[in-house]
Design a protein around this motif. Structure first.
Motif, short mmCIF file in Angstrom:
data_model
loop_
_atom_site.label_atom_id
_atom_site.label_comp_id
_atom_site.label_asym_id
_atom_site.label_seq_id
_atom_site.Cartn_x
_atom_site.Cartn_y
_atom_site.Cartn_z
N GLN A 35 0.87 -1.17 0.01
CA GLN A 35 0.04 0.09 -0.02
C GLN A 35 0.75 1.36 -0.08
O GLN A 35 0.83 2.15 -0.92
CB GLN A 35 -1.03 -0.07 1.24
CG GLN A 35 -2.13 0.94 1.22
CD GLN A 35 -2.79 0.56 0.00
OE1 GLN A 35 -3.27 -0.62 -0.37
NE2 GLN A 35 -3.55 1.86 -0.68
N GLU A 36 1.86 1.18 0.79
CA GLU A 36 2.62 2.34 0.89
C GLU A 36 3.60 2.76 -0.36
O GLU A 36 3.84 3.97 -0.62
CB GLU A 36 3.91 2.23 2.13
CG GLU A 36 3.37 2.22 3.28
CD GLU A 36 3.06 0.51 3.95
OE1 GLU A 36 2.48 -0.07 2.96
OE2 GLU A 36 3.75 0.21 4.90
N LEU A 37 3.65 1.81 -1.11
CA LEU A 37 4.52 2.06 -2.34
C LEU A 37 3.41 2.24 -3.57
O LEU A 37 3.88 2.31 -4.73
CB LEU A 37 5.61 0.86 -2.64
CG LEU A 37 6.42 0.82 -1.61
CD1 LEU A 37 7.45 -0.34 -1.91
CD2 LEU A 37 7.41 1.92 -1.69
N LYS A 38 2.03 2.42 -3.37
CA LYS A 38 1.39 2.32 -4.66
C LYS A 38 1.69 3.31 -5.55
O LYS A 38 1.87 4.54 -5.07
CB LYS A 38 0.01 2.55 -3.87
CG LYS A 38 -1.11 2.42 -5.09
CD LYS A 38 -2.37 2.64 -4.37
CE LYS A 38 -3.44 2.24 -5.53
NZ LYS A 38 -4.77 2.23 -5.11
N GLY A 39 1.70 3.04 -6.59
CA GLY A 39 2.20 3.97 -7.77
C GLY A 39 3.59 4.29 -8.05
O GLY A 39 3.99 5.08 -8.93
N THR A 40 4.52 3.71 -7.32
CA THR A 40 5.91 3.96 -7.39
C THR A 40 6.47 3.45 -8.88
O THR A 40 6.15 2.20 -9.25
CB THR A 40 6.75 3.04 -6.22
OG1 THR A 40 6.19 3.83 -5.26
CG2 THR A 40 8.05 3.47 -6.59
N ASP A 41 7.06 4.26 -9.62
CA ASP A 41 7.75 3.75 -10.55
C ASP A 41 9.04 3.63 -10.68
O ASP A 41 9.64 4.77 -10.70
CB ASP A 41 6.96 4.66 -11.99
CG ASP A 41 7.49 4.09 -13.36
OD1 ASP A 41 8.30 3.01 -13.42
OD2 ASP A 41 6.94 4.77 -14.45
N PHE A 42 9.79 2.64 -10.79
CA PHE A 42 11.15 2.32 -10.56
C PHE A 42 11.72 2.62 -12.02
O PHE A 42 12.99 2.76 -12.11
CB PHE A 42 11.45 1.17 -10.11
CG PHE A 42 10.90 0.97 -8.66
CD1 PHE A 42 11.72 1.40 -7.47
CD2 PHE A 42 10.03 -0.04 -8.26
CE1 PHE A 42 11.20 1.42 -6.31
CE2 PHE A 42 9.62 -0.51 -6.89
CZ PHE A 42 10.26 0.29 -5.87
N PHE A 43 11.01 2.50 -12.91
CA PHE A 43 11.61 2.74 -14.43
C PHE A 43 11.68 4.16 -14.83
O PHE A 43 11.99 4.41 -15.89
CB PHE A 43 10.84 1.95 -15.16
CG PHE A 43 10.96 0.44 -15.23
CD1 PHE A 43 11.88 -0.19 -15.94
CD2 PHE A 43 10.35 -0.34 -13.96
CE1 PHE A 43 12.08 -1.59 -15.46
CE2 PHE A 43 10.44 -1.54 -13.85
CZ PHE A 43 11.40 -2.31 -14.69
N LYS A 44 10.95 4.79 -14.09
CA LYS A 44 10.99 6.53 -14.61
C LYS A 44 12.18 7.13 -14.57
O LYS A 44 13.04 6.93 -13.44
CB LYS A 44 9.85 7.13 -13.68
CG LYS A 44 9.53 8.47 -14.23
CD LYS A 44 8.22 8.97 -13.25
CE LYS A 44 8.40 10.46 -13.09
NZ LYS A 44 7.66 10.79 -12.04
N GLU A 45 12.55 7.64 -15.69
CA GLU A 45 13.92 8.15 -15.89
C GLU A 45 13.88 9.53 -15.12
O GLU A 45 13.00 10.10 -15.10
CB GLU A 45 13.97 8.57 -17.53
CG GLU A 45 13.96 7.58 -18.47
CD GLU A 45 15.46 6.94 -18.27
OE1 GLU A 45 16.46 7.31 -18.22
OE2 GLU A 45 15.47 5.78 -18.45
N GLN A 46 15.20 9.43 -14.38
CA GLN A 46 15.38 10.72 -13.63
C GLN A 46 15.64 11.66 -14.16
O GLN A 46 16.55 11.62 -15.32
CB GLN A 46 16.51 10.32 -12.50
CG GLN A 46 15.81 10.32 -11.17
CD GLN A 46 17.03 9.76 -10.07
OE1 GLN A 46 18.20 9.48 -10.32
NE2 GLN A 46 16.55 9.60 -8.82
N GLU A 47 14.94 12.95 -13.90
CA GLU A 47 15.81 14.28 -14.95
C GLU A 47 17.07 14.62 -14.43
O GLU A 47 17.12 14.72 -13.39
CB GLU A 47 14.72 15.29 -14.58
CG GLU A 47 13.42 15.12 -15.58
CD GLU A 47 12.31 16.17 -15.16
OE1 GLU A 47 12.70 17.13 -14.63
OE2 GLU A 47 11.06 15.71 -15.43
N THR A 48 17.92 14.65 -15.35
CA THR A 48 19.38 15.13 -15.06
C THR A 48 19.60 16.45 -15.05
O THR A 48 19.05 17.20 -15.94
CB THR A 48 20.40 14.27 -15.77
OG1 THR A 48 19.95 14.41 -17.00
CG2 THR A 48 20.43 12.87 -15.27
#
Ligand SMILES: Nc1ncnc2c1ncn2[C@@H]1O[C@H](COP(=O)(O)OP(=O)(O)OP(=O)(O)O)[C@@H](O)[C@H]1O
Length: 601
Positions: free
Chosen positions: A588-601
């Motif tokens: 539940q706490e991590l709902k919606g987390t996207d580990f693949f989302k590119e970090q803006e540099t």
């Protein structure tokens, strides 16, 4: 007569002996001279083939007692069973068979694999061609001591350099001549006390090439031989499972009939597959054989866990520069070279010099010896062979010098040593920084899709003596880390390359690695999975407090109690739905987390 076909070591063998004794007492055919046909005996039993419990030869039942008679008189040695291969060698010196007539000893090819013995034929060792230790090695003994080791004093230098490689001739026979490896073999160590008291446990000797694994086994062989034990050696590169079985049954017979223990040395044990290694297990367990395995590979990965737990693992280090200097000085004394120190322009003849006075004196620069000790990277075989090559080359060139005011003679310089080493051994520090530098350069060249540079760094490592499996392991990692899902076949390629290298070894496997390296350099690259997984790990590391529980609907519910507790409740089984399924899989706490989302540099 009731002798049944018996497995060696089984109770059938006991029955064979009982039957043999009673027939002998009755003046039966046990007195038939060897080679004479036996009298036919009555009954169908006699027609059955029966295996001799001593030499394992199969014979008609009618012949077995007389055969057994001869077998026992010959101390367990009989003409070779037809199936034995010629690489199996004869009985060890000091064994019971040694004092017997030639024909009574186990013939070449008998189930006795005793190889650490004085060569009967005086033949050249396979290692003389630069080969490594292997099945069938027939070694001449090396006398303890320095100057005249393995060669009569007065033998000419040219003669000493011929035939067996220097490293083989100088292989120590006793712990006294064994240099280095203090942490495991120094005074007060457990292994030394065990060896000195002839209590030899099952051992796995693990260490880099040329650090003294085979030599230590050779020393154990000498000492165990004096103690009435058998020492048998096999090389996993050439021995088959049947060879192992033969050794085991011979060991069982020796133990049962002569109360003699067998030590089995297996060189390169990592080359046996796990099921071959399983063959020893029960016999090591029950003490039929004491196993000594040598390996350059980490035994945790390459040796069967059950076998490993029954052996003491001895980790030998690559030899230090000081140890190498001591080994080289022993060689210098053996060859009768004169060391030309920087301050000593006249050359100090090494003690124990045995060169004939009619020969030109051969000088070697002290600096050359230091450089050799440094460059051979703890591999005594490379060091000794390098010295031999350099001296041989100088003698062949017939160079004489008056350099530095020394008497006319042949001078071996640092340059000659480097030249000799370069030819046989690209300067490459397998365990030091160079090893990491080169693998890093290879990794980066593939990442940068430079196929030429990738091949170059690969060759630098392989030609320098790098373990091909080390490179192959890095390729497996690269396939996922740098290519990933851009070409999922890359991982299959890397694993296949690893297995190919494992099967065929160097030098044949070099092209397998080259193919894989070029494939990877040319492949599209993606670090998507690598990066996403890194983020997941970071998320776990950064989490404070207890980790969130697994959502109930994702839990399996194999029991009624678990069902009652709500396990699996509300879970939507995806194949039952035509369209996308609305369901949460993350806590539940991590709902919606996207580990693949590119970090803006
Ligand atoms: N500790 C040592 N003391 C003296 N000489 C040594 C020592 N270690 C090795 N040597 C010399 O180096 C030669 C090669 O060593 P050895 O065959 O024991 O290496 P190894 O560890 O079994 O290598 P590999 O794994 O390549 O078979 C020996 O013949 C011997 O002359």
């Amino acid at each position: 007569m009731s002798l049944s076909a018996a497995e060696p070591g089984s109770r059938g063998g006991e029955r064979a002996r009982a039957d043999y004794s009673s027939r002998r007492a009755a003046g039966g055919s046990a007195s038939c001279p060897p080679g004479e046909p036996m009298e036919p005996t009555e009954g169908a039993e006699e027609e059955r083939l029966v295996q001799c419990p001593v030499c394992l030869q199969e014979l008609p039942g009618a012949d077995i007692n007389a055969h057994l008679d001869r077998c026992l008189q010959a101390g367990g040695a009989q003409p070779e069973p037809p199936s034995k291969r010629p690489r199996l060698a004869a009985a060890p010196p000091g064994s019971q068979a040694e004092g017997q007539p030639e024909q009574a000893r186990p013939a070449a090819g008998s189930p006795v694999f005793s190889l650490f013995h004085k060569g009967r034929g005086g033949g050249q060792s396979p290692a003389a061609a630069g080969g490594r230790s292997g099945a069938g090695r027939d070694e001449a003994p090396v006398q303890p001591g320095h100057g005249c080791a393995a060669a009569p004093c007065g033998e000419s230098l040219a003669h000493k350099l011929q035939g067996k490689p220097l490293a083989e001739r100088l292989r120590p026979d006793t712990l006294g001549d064994y240099v280095g490896q203090e942490p495991v073999l120094g005074a007060q160590t457990l292994l030394r006390s065990l060896l000195e008291s002839h209590e030899i446990p099952s051992l796995i000797l693990w260490g880099p090439p040329g650090c003294g694994k085979t030599t230590l086994a050779h020393i154990i062989a000498n000492s165990s031989k004096k103690n009435g034990m058998r020492f048998v050696t096999l090389s996993a590169t050439s021995a088959k499972t049947n060879d192992v079985r033969d050794v085991i049954s011979q060991a069982q017979n020796e133990k049962r009939l002569f109360k003699r223990k067998t030590i089995l040395f297996i060189d390169e044990i990592h080359r046996f597959n796990k099921s071959q290694q399983d063959t020893f297990l029960p016999h090591v367990e029950c003490g039929t054989v004491t196993l000594i395995g040598a390996t350059t590979e980490n035994p945790s990965f390459q040796v069967n866990a059950a076998l490993l737990s029954r052996c003491r693992v001895i980790v030998l280090e690559k030899l230090s520069v000081e140890a190498m200097e001591a080994i080289l000085m022993r060689a210098v004394r053996f060859l009768g070279l004169r060391v030309l120190g920087q301050s000593d322009q006249h050359g100090t003849p090494a003690t124990g010099s045995s060169s004939k006075s009619s020969e030109f004196p051969v000088y070697i620069e002290e600096k050359a010896l230091n450089t050799l000790a440094y460059l051979c990277d703890g591999d005594a075989r490379t060091g000794l062979n390098g010295l031999q090559l350099a001296v041989q080359a100088r003698i062949a060139a017939g160079s004489t010098t008056t350099k530095g005011g020394a008497a006319d003679g042949i001078l071996v310089t640092e340059e000659h040593i480097k030249e000799g080493l370069q030819r046989s051994h690209i300067l490459y520090d397998r365990a030091g920084e160079e090893h990491y530098n080169c693998i890093s350069a290879l990794h980066k060249s593939m990442r940068g899709s430079d196929e030429n540079a990738s091949l170059y760094w690969l060759a630098r490592m392989l030609e320098g003596g790098e373990d091909p499996l080390y490179v192959a392991r890095r390729l497996v990692r690269f396939a996922s880390e740098d290519i990933g899902l851009a070409d999922p076949l890359a991982l299959t390629q890397a694993v296949a390359a690893y297995q190919g290298c494992h099967f065929i070894g160097m030098p044949e496997c070099e092209v397998i690695l080259a193919q894989c390296v070029v494939y990877f350099a040319r492949a599209p690259k993606s670090i998507e999975v690598y990066r996403a997984y890194g983020k997941v790990k970071e998320c776990l590391r950064m989490h404070t407090g207890p980790l969130p529980p697994v959502p109930l609907h994702l839990r399996n519910a194999p029991t009624r109690l678990m069902k009652n507790l709500g396990y699996g409740k509300g879970y939507k089984y995806n194949p039952m739905y035509k369209g996308p399924v609305e369901q949460d899989y993350l806590p539940q706490e991590l709902k919606g987390t996207d580990f693949f989302k590119e970090q803006e540099t």
